[in-house]
Design an enzyme around this catalytic site. Sequence first.
Site, mmCIF file in Angstrom:
data_model
loop_
_atom_site.group_PDB
_atom_site.id
_atom_site.type_symbol
_atom_site.label_atom_id
_atom_site.label_comp_id
_atom_site.label_asym_id
_atom_site.label_seq_id
_atom_site.Cartn_x
_atom_site.Cartn_y
_atom_site.Cartn_z
ATOM 1 N N GLN A 275 -4.802 -1.849 9.336
ATOM 2 C CA GLN A 275 -4.614 -3.157 8.701
ATOM 3 C C GLN A 275 -5.197 -4.256 9.597
ATOM 4 O O GLN A 275 -4.863 -4.347 10.773
ATOM 5 C CB GLN A 275 -3.108 -3.402 8.451
ATOM 6 C CG GLN A 275 -2.803 -4.680 7.693
ATOM 7 C CD GLN A 275 -3.387 -4.696 6.276
ATOM 8 O OE1 GLN A 275 -3.247 -3.745 5.522
ATOM 9 N NE2 GLN A 275 -4.062 -5.778 5.930
ATOM 10 N N LYS B 220 0.845 -1.204 0.000
ATOM 11 C CA LYS B 220 0.000 0.000 0.000
ATOM 12 C C LYS B 220 0.878 1.251 0.000
ATOM 13 O O LYS B 220 0.584 2.229 -0.686
ATOM 14 C CB LYS B 220 -0.956 -0.034 1.200
ATOM 15 C CG LYS B 220 -2.034 -1.084 1.017
ATOM 16 C CD LYS B 220 -2.839 -1.393 2.263
ATOM 17 C CE LYS B 220 -3.768 -2.578 1.976
ATOM 18 N NZ LYS B 220 -4.497 -3.062 3.158
ATOM 19 N N ASP C 152 -11.480 2.314 3.690
ATOM 20 C CA ASP C 152 -11.808 0.900 3.455
ATOM 21 C C ASP C 152 -13.319 0.706 3.284
ATOM 22 O O ASP C 152 -13.757 -0.365 2.867
ATOM 23 C CB ASP C 152 -11.358 0.053 4.657
ATOM 24 C CG ASP C 152 -9.958 -0.528 4.465
ATOM 25 O OD1 ASP C 152 -9.579 -0.791 3.309
ATOM 26 O OD2 ASP C 152 -9.256 -0.737 5.473
#
Length: 282
Positions: free
Chosen positions: A96, A52, A119
């Site tokens: 994460q 990422k 997200d």
Amino acid sequence: MAKIIDGKQISMQVKMQVKEEVQQLTEQQISVCLAVVIVGNDPASRVYVNNKKKACDLVGIQSMEYALPEETTQQELLTLIEKLNQDKQINGILVQLPLPKGIDEKKVIETISPQKDVDAFHAVNVGKIMIGNYDFLPCTPAGCMDLIRSTGVEIQGKHCVVIGRSNIVGKPMSMLMLHENATVTICHSKTVNLKEVCQTADILIAAVGKANLVTADMVKQGAVVIDVGMNRLPNGKLCGDVDFQTVQEVAGYITPVPGGVGPMTIATLMKNTVTAAKVQNQ
Ligand code: NAD
């Protein structure tokens, strides 16, 4: 023989579009910044976070990593998220997953400001997606949509079967296909006639986490097959949920693993971070 849907190439196109948008924002004195929070030492999570960050570098998004030790308490993590929520420099916050035992993922997700939830896991964003009025789409399902669209196959009126009903992949994936006027069936671990249902799919999406779950006898001739699964074989190789070698003989289009859905997930994250910056600077 199926055409391979090249997720690497399509994700690069998306990232180049994002790069242009970041440049345009920079010209307007707007910088784009993603905070990436990782807790503990999970090696797979480290790989994802590094990928990422690399994507951020490529498109010109600034990334700030917050690497917390395994023994971090839930309260410490929530305090950091609240600080990032308030920080005007930060446009997107990504925590994460999975988190170490003892930290409640739900609580963490609901603490992230919905405007910075790149997200799209927060209940507010999930609800907005449900009613079709949203800023962000969850990265993996949105990436799958781009892959399906890249085939040129019309979605409207088609039967789409999604295997898996998780909050981050299966359920939102089904919703996105419904928004595109597909007729959607969701299969899961308690589905009794998985093979028969899959055989009727024009578009088949596997998001389970079981190597070779989808075999050629489950796939309709010419179907679009999207493999979200990421499984590590005993020999260390990465594979999806679909038995690629045999299914490619039957399917019309198929995504490989690696090089299919995975790169699209990261490209969509970049897209969402730019959207967050735009919305916050309106
Ligand atoms: P999950 O474990 O939360 O959900 C798995 C789903 O599969 C469940 O809904 C379950 O009901 C269903 N299932 C389990 N066994 C089944 C069976 N035998 N038949 C039918 N359904 C069954 O997993 P998830 O988070 O949705 O992820 C699914 C897979 O996708 C994993 O391999 C994960 O690593 C991968 N993934 C990949 C990406 C990517 O970017 N490529 C992103 C997210 C997840």
